[in-house]
Design an enzyme around this catalytic site. Structure first.
Site, PDB file in Angstrom:
ATOM      1  CD  GLU A  61      -7.722  -0.535  -0.236  1.00  0.00           C
ATOM      2  OE1 GLU A  61      -6.848  -1.241   0.078  1.00  0.00           O
ATOM      3  OE2 GLU A  61      -7.340   0.806  -0.241  1.00  0.00           O
TER       4      GLU A  61
ATOM      5  CD  GLU B 232      -0.928  -7.939   1.024  1.00  0.00           C
ATOM      6  OE1 GLU B 232       0.280  -7.383   0.839  1.00  0.00           O
ATOM      7  OE2 GLU B 232      -1.188  -8.210   1.966  1.00  0.00           O
TER       8      GLU B 232
ATOM      9  CG  ASN C 291      -5.530  -3.664  11.861  1.00  0.00           C
ATOM     10  OD1 ASN C 291      -5.877  -2.740  12.734  1.00  0.00           O
ATOM     11  ND2 ASN C 291      -4.606  -3.161  10.622  1.00  0.00           N
TER      12      ASN C 291
END
Length: 357
Positions: free
Chosen positions: A210, A219, A257
Site C-alpha cells: 500500500e 496518497e 472511515n
C-alpha cells in the site's frame, strides 16, 4: 673526589626534581567497567554496560543488540574500561562458530557473532541465525528457549523491521508501531508463535504494498483528494471536501472511515484527519484498526483470516479484493504475495497455504 661526586649527584637530583614539576602528569587510568552486557537484558536510554573491555551507553530501548558503533546506532562508545568484560559463555557450550553459507542440518548448534548460541530448527544452507530458521538459546545449549521479548510483546524486532523496510520514510518508526499495539493487543498476539509471526508478516506485507515499502505517507494522486467526501453521511466532511485522502500504512481514506477509526480509537480523526500523517503512532493505529475490525470487500477481517487459517490470500480480499482478486489484477496480488514470502522468511516461519485470492 668523593665530595665532588656527591655535589654532582645533588645537582642531578635537583634538575630531575625540576623536570618532575614541569612534565605533564600521566593520563588517568581507564574507568571501571560497568556490569557486563547481557544479551537478554533490556537497556533503556542512559543505561551503561561493558563489552570487550569498553563501556557502552544505550541511547534508547534495546535488547539483544551487541554493543558496537554499527548496527542501529543504539550504542554510544564510552571508552576503555578495566575490571570487567563480556559475560562468559554458559558452561558446556563448546559449539563451533557460525559460518555464513555453510550448510547446517536440523539440531546443529552454533555460536553466532554476538556470542549467543542458536540451534537449527530445519536443514538450511547457512542462513543468518538472527533472521531465519533458528531457535535462540542464550543460556543453555539444550532445549528451545524462545527469543527475547520485544517491546509490547511484538514478534518483530527492530532489526527485522529495518530489514523489511530498508528505504522506509523516517515517519514510519518502529517505536510508533510498537506504541500502536496497545490499541489492539490481539493483533499478532493470538494463537501459536507461528500464527502470530504469520499475522505480523501478512500485515506488514500488505502495508508494504500500500505504501511502496513504507515510503509514502499520503496518497500520491492529489487529483483523487476531493473524491473521498461522502456528503450523504450526516456528519459530512468538517475538515473540508478534500481532507480525507489516503494516509498511513493502510492508506486510510473516506470521511466515514476516518469517523469510524476515530470513534474506535478515541481520536478526533473526522475533524482532524491530519493526525494520521503527523503522528506515527496514530498512523499505525489506523492501519491496525482496519486490520482488526474491517471486512472491506472481503467476508472477514484480515486478522480473522490469519488466526483462523484462511491464509494470506483472504487478507488481500479484505483489503482490495474488489480490484485485485478473481484474476482482476494478478500482478498486484503477486506483489503482495512476494512481500509476504520475504517477510515470513525474515521471521523464520512458514507461509502457510492459500496465498492468493
Amino acid at each position: 673526589m668523593s665530595r665532588l661526586r656527591i655535589v654532582a649527584s645533588a645537582a642531578v637530583l635537583a634538575v630531575a626534581g625540576a623536570l618532575a614539576v614541569i612534565l605533564p602528569t600521566s593520563p588517568a587510568s581507564a574507568a571501571a567497567c560497568a556490569t557486563a552486557w547481557n544479551s537478554s537484558a533490556v537497556y533503556t536510554g542512559g543505561m551503561v554496560a561493558s563489552h570487550n573491555g569498553r563501556n557502552w551507553s544505550a541511547k534508547w530501548w534495546t535488547q539483544g543488540e551487541t554493543p558496537s558503533t554499527g548496527g542501529t546506532g543504539v550504542w554510544a562508545d564510552q571508552g576503555a574500561c578495566t575490571g570487567g568484560g563480556t559475560t562468559p559463555p554458559p558452561s558446556g557450550c563448546d559449539h563451533p562458530a557460525w559460518v555464513a553459507g555453510r550448510a547446517y542440518v536440523a539440531g546443529d548448534i552454533v555460536r553466532y557473532t554476538d556470542g549467543r548460541y542458536y540451534r537449527a530448527e530445519h536443514d538450511n544452507p547457512g542462513y543468518d541465525p538472527v533472521i531465519s530458521t533458528w531457535y535462540w538459546e542464550p543460556y543453555t545449549c539444550g532445549g528451545t528457549t524462545p527469543p527475547p521479548t520485544n517491546p509490547g510483546g511484538f514478534v518483530v524486532t527492530q532489526g527485522q523491521f529495518d530489514q523489511m523496510f530498508p528505504s522506509r520514510n523516517s515517519f514510519y518508526t518502529y517505536n510508533g508501531l510498537v506504541a500502536a499495539l496497545s490499541a489492539y493487543p490481539a493483533f499478532a498476539g493470538t494463537g501459536s508463535d507461528t500464527v502470530r509471526r504469520q499475522e505480523a508478516a501478512a500485515f506488514l506485507a500488505n502495508v508494504n504494498h500500500e505504501t511502496g515499502g513504507l515510503v509514502h505517507v499520503v496518497e500520491q494522486n492529489t487529483a483523487n483528494y476531493p473524491h473521498y467526501c461522502d456528503q450523504s453521511q450526516s456528519y459530512g466532511c468538517p475538515a473540508g471536501q478534500a481532507a480525507y485522502y489516503g494516509r498511513g500504512p493502510i492508506q486510510l481514506s473516506w470521511n466515514f472511515n476516518y469517523k469510524a477509526a476515530g470513534d474506535a480509537l478515541g481520536l478526533p480523526l473526522l475533524t482532524n484527519p491530519y493526525l494520521v500523517q503527523n503522528d506515527a503512532s496514530v498512523a499505525w493505529k489506523t492501519g491496525i484498526w482496519y486490520w482488526m475490525t474491517q471486512n472491506g470487500p472481503g467476508t472477514m477481517t484480515p486478522h480473522n483470516a490469519m488466526v483462523n487459517g484462511r491464509g494470506f490470500g483472504e487478507t488481500i480480499r479484505s483489503i482490495n479484493g474488489s480490484l485485485e482478486c478473481g484474476g482482476r489484477n494478478p500482478a498486484q496480488v503477486q506483489s503482495r504475495v512476494a512481500a509476504y514470502q520475504r517477510f515470513t522468511q525474515i521471521l523464520g516461519v512458514a507461509t502457510g497455504g492459500n496465498l492468493t485470492c
